[in-house]
Design an enzyme around this catalytic site. Structure first.
Site, PDB file in Angstrom:
ATOM      1  N   ASN A  75       0.810  -1.227   0.000  1.00 65.43           N
ATOM      2  CA  ASN A  75       0.000   0.000   0.000  1.00 65.43           C
ATOM      3  C   ASN A  75       0.841   1.275   0.000  1.00 65.43           C
ATOM      4  OD1 ASN A  75       0.787  -0.690   2.601  1.00 65.43           O
ATOM      5  ND2 ASN A  75      -1.024   0.172   3.570  1.00 65.43           N
ATOM      6  N   GLU A 174       3.684  -5.658  12.442  1.00 66.21           N
ATOM      7  CA  GLU A 174       2.546  -4.741  12.334  1.00 66.21           C
ATOM      8  C   GLU A 174       1.494  -5.477  11.513  1.00 66.21           C
ATOM      9  OE1 GLU A 174       1.049  -0.523  10.409  1.00 66.21           O
ATOM     10  OE2 GLU A 174       3.115  -1.180  10.062  1.00 66.21           O
ATOM     11  N   CYS A 208      -3.277   0.919   6.689  1.00 63.20           N
ATOM     12  CA  CYS A 208      -3.297   0.008   7.836  1.00 63.20           C
ATOM     13  C   CYS A 208      -4.252   0.522   8.913  1.00 63.20           C
ATOM     14  CB  CYS A 208      -1.893  -0.147   8.402  1.00 63.20           C
ATOM     15  SG  CYS A 208      -1.109   1.408   8.868  1.00 63.20           S
TER      16      CYS A 208
END
Length: 244
Positions: A75, A174, A208
């Site tokens: 992304n 993450e 995210c």
């Protein structure tokens, strides 16, 4: 990177689908800021003496971990590279980075720029390819001392297991989630609509922290939905989609 920021933004736009202006300002601009910030840490990671008694001192000596394996998503390809790589390099480590299989181009351009900048050979290494092959090999390799991964929770669990079995690597993860945005009846409804849309649609929704769920108080639910539908069907949404 500053000298090649237009080229990097063009590559990022072609590779990830980011709007060029967003790629230039955010994807590339914030990546440059990240490297500049961590460059400031290079001469500040020092021995930390702590006085225990009048005649006794203890020392914490910070040393590089060694080889850091980094696996990043698609992304924000260059930003994810910057956030992880800059910190590793500032602390004196070497990096083996696997970009997302579908967005490897800015990582490869970055590798080219490290050569132009005079990085020693072998300090920054880019390995494009499938996560099941390259990512797995990094997790298993006994010479890799740390893995940094951003991606899905199931893959993160698999990486933790592989790192534990191989050589008990340090791991930073993450992982995915569904970030809710909570809207109460005493809010500024027009602003809440703008923020709600921007929170989920910014960067094409590829965030995210994208607000993939909206929790709206019952008393304003119907009116909130009505205003969202109105904006999506009758108004220019460009300002909504570009807000940070």
């Amino acid at each position: 990177m500053e000298e090649h920021q237009e080229e990097l933004a063009t590559i990022e736009s072609i590779d990830s689908g980011a709007v060029y202006t967003l790629a230039l300002k955010t994807h590339v601009g914030m990546s440059i800021q990240t490297f500049r910030y961590f460059a400031g840490w290079c001469d500040k990671i020092q021995v930390m003496p702590v006085k225990i008694t009048a005649s006794c001192l203890t020392f914490t000596k910070r040393e590089p971990i060694g080889v850091c394996g980094i696996v990043i998503p698609w992304n924000y390809p260059l930003m994810m590279l910057a956030w992880k790589t800059a910190a590793c390099l500032a602390a004196g480590n070497t990096v083996v980075l696997k970009p997302a299989q579908v967005t490897p181009l800015t990582a490869l351009k970055f590798a080219e720029l490290t050569v132009k900048a005079g990085f020693p050979k072998g300090v920054v290494n880019i390995l494009p390819g499938a996560g099941s092959l390259i990512g797995q090999r990094l997790s298993d390799h006994p010479d890799v001392r740390k893995i940094g991964f951003t991606g899905s929770t199931p893959t993160g669990k698999h990486i933790m297991k592989s790192c534990a079995v191989s050589n008990v690597k340090k791991v930073s993860l993450e992982l995915g989630g569904k970030s809710p945005l909570i809207i109460f009846s005493d809010s500024d409804l027009d602003k809440a609509v703008r923020m709600g849309m921007g929170a989920v649609f910014f960067n094409k929704g590829e965030n995210c922290i994208a607000a993939g769920r909206l929790f709206v108080e019952d008393s304003i639910h119907d009116e909130f939905v009505k205003r969202v539908v109105s904006k999506l069907t009758h108004e220019d949404t460009s300002s909504v989609l570009q807000q940070p």
